[in-house]
Design an enzyme around this catalytic site. Structure first.
Site, PDB file in Angstrom:
ATOM      1  N   SER A 180      35.150  49.727  35.939  1.00  0.00           N
ATOM      2  CA  SER A 180      36.366  49.026  35.563  1.00  0.00           C
ATOM      3  C   SER A 180      36.194  47.579  36.003  1.00  0.00           C
ATOM      4  O   SER A 180      35.170  46.951  35.701  1.00  0.00           O
ATOM      5  CB  SER A 180      37.558  49.721  36.230  1.00  0.00           C
ATOM      6  OG  SER A 180      38.734  49.004  36.078  1.00  0.00           O
ATOM      7  N   TYR A 185      40.757  41.831  27.348  1.00  0.00           N
ATOM      8  CA  TYR A 185      39.732  42.462  28.199  1.00  0.00           C
ATOM      9  C   TYR A 185      40.422  43.274  29.303  1.00  0.00           C
ATOM     10  O   TYR A 185      40.077  44.439  29.543  1.00  0.00           O
ATOM     11  CB  TYR A 185      38.821  41.383  28.798  1.00  0.00           C
ATOM     12  CG  TYR A 185      37.872  41.886  29.859  1.00  0.00           C
ATOM     13  CD1 TYR A 185      36.798  42.713  29.525  1.00  0.00           C
ATOM     14  CD2 TYR A 185      38.037  41.549  31.210  1.00  0.00           C
ATOM     15  CE1 TYR A 185      35.915  43.177  30.498  1.00  0.00           C
ATOM     16  CE2 TYR A 185      37.163  42.005  32.184  1.00  0.00           C
ATOM     17  CZ  TYR A 185      36.109  42.812  31.827  1.00  0.00           C
ATOM     18  OH  TYR A 185      35.246  43.280  32.801  1.00  0.00           O
ATOM     19  N   LYS A 217      40.510  47.491  30.444  1.00  0.00           N
ATOM     20  CA  LYS A 217      40.190  48.028  31.777  1.00  0.00           C
ATOM     21  C   LYS A 217      41.406  48.727  32.388  1.00  0.00           C
ATOM     22  O   LYS A 217      41.258  49.745  33.076  1.00  0.00           O
ATOM     23  CB  LYS A 217      39.681  46.900  32.694  1.00  0.00           C
ATOM     24  CG  LYS A 217      38.376  46.250  32.214  1.00  0.00           C
ATOM     25  CD  LYS A 217      37.189  47.205  32.265  1.00  0.00           C
ATOM     26  CE  LYS A 217      35.868  46.503  31.972  1.00  0.00           C
ATOM     27  NZ  LYS A 217      34.713  47.416  31.999  1.00  0.00           N
TER      28      LYS A 217
END
Ligand SMILES: NC(=O)c1ccc[n+]([C@@H]2O[C@H](COP(=O)([O-])OP(=O)(O)OC[C@H]3O[C@@H](n4cnc5c(N)ncnc54)[C@H](OP(=O)(O)O)[C@@H]3O)[C@@H](O)[C@H]2O)c1
Length: 290
Positions: free
Chosen positions: A136, A150, A154
């Site tokens: 992660s 982005y 995660k």
């Protein structure tokens, strides 16, 4: 060889994936190392012909995901550790990033990891053992201007891992999210895809963050070799954590986030608690789906 573990590592061509592949081979474990261009692993195959299988895998291709799992089982008959590592960063303000770039970002960072996890789980359940390491990020806990998409991939990975950890714990399977800060891999260079449609109004917010991240390329404080040593320590631990932050920037960023969430929760607590039906005194479920 008898007690050696079998690793399946997505994205072994560079950065964390390459360092981890080298480290596990060095300690005598076996590895199914995947890459979009498996010839990038030829040197490792030459050095450790019996301990590594290099497999072609674009994580966005579901057929290749299934084929990689089959090949791993054919080569080594088991899988002990899956490392969902492959990923890149699509950067730009939320309004700037194209629909297509958002989809590609989720396909690689989130659905790639999810599909591989679901493909490996039947084997881990049958073995009643295994460990899934999801690479992660600090960005899986703290969201940053200029990297919202982005970060969303995660955060999604973190959510799935938290639920999965509860589902598979009784089956002997462990799940850990690795949350690195800035590490000196190819990430801030070739693995950053910048939006092609910048909007001047965001130059002072997301634009500034993107520029400072690009400037950091090659100067990141984190050493990827030390990061993979920490990942191996997690896998060898009797009681591995659900989350492991890596680097001072990750520890500080997550601490600040937790402190500010706690302070905001306290500041608004009376409003939060003012929403119950009058006269309702029923218990509060400790876990809910809302
Ligand atoms: N470095 C950091 O500061 C940092 C911090 C937090 C989190 N992370 C995470 O760490 C992970 C690894 O990144 P890294 O830092 O090691 O950067 P890296 O050196 O650029 O490595 C990225 C890896 O992902 C692979 N990849 C990207 N898209 C792929 C796809 N569609 N199919 C298969 N492989 C794909 C790349 O393969 P190719 O060679 O084929 O492109 C490469 O092996 C990523 O998930 C990243 O989000 C990195």
């Amino acid at each position: 060889m008898a007690n050696s573990k079998v690793w399946l590592i997505r994205g072994s061509s560079s950065g964390f994936g390459r360092s981890l592949t080298e480290a596990v081979l060095k300690k005598g474990d076996r590895v199914v190392a995947t890459a979009r261009k498996p010839e990038q692993l030829d040197d490792l195959v030459k050095q450790h012909p019996d301990a590594i299988a290099a497999v072609r895998l674009d994580v966005t291709n579901p057929q290749e995901v299934q084929a990689a799992v089959k090949l791993a089982l054919n080569a080594f008959a088991r899988i002990d550790i899956l490392v969902n590592n492959a990923g890149y960063g699509a950067v730009g303000a939320i309004e700037e990033v194209s629909d297509e770039d958002i989809k590609r970002q989720f396909d690689t960072n989130f659905f790639g990891a999810l599909n591989m996890t679901r493909a490996v789980l039947p084997t881990l359940r049958e073995q009643r053992s295994g460990h899934i390491l999801n690479i992660s990020s600090l960005a899986g806990v703290v969201s940053f201007s200029g990297a919202g998409i982005y970060c969303a991939t995660k955060f999604a990975l973190e959510a799935v891992s938290e639920a999965l950890a509860q589902e598979v714990k009784p089956l002997g399977i462990k799940v850990t999210n690795i949350e690195p800060g800035s590490f000196r891999t190819d990430f801030n260079g070739r693995s950053i895809v910048t939006s092609a449609h910048p909007i001047a109004d965001y130059a002072g917010t997301s634009g500034r963050v993107i520029e400072s991240n690009q400037a950091m390329d090659g100067n990141q404080p984190g050493d990827p070799v030390k990061a993979v040593t920490a990942m191996i320590q997690v896998v060898e631990s009797e009681s591995p954590p659900l989350r492991l932050a890596l680097g001072e920037d990750a520890v500080n960023g997550i601490t600040q986030k937790l402190d500010s969430m706690k302070a905001e929760l306290e500041a608004w607590k009376s409003v939060s608690l003012s929403t119950r039906f009058e006269g309702e005194t029923g218990g509060v479920a400790s876990q809910s789906t809302t």
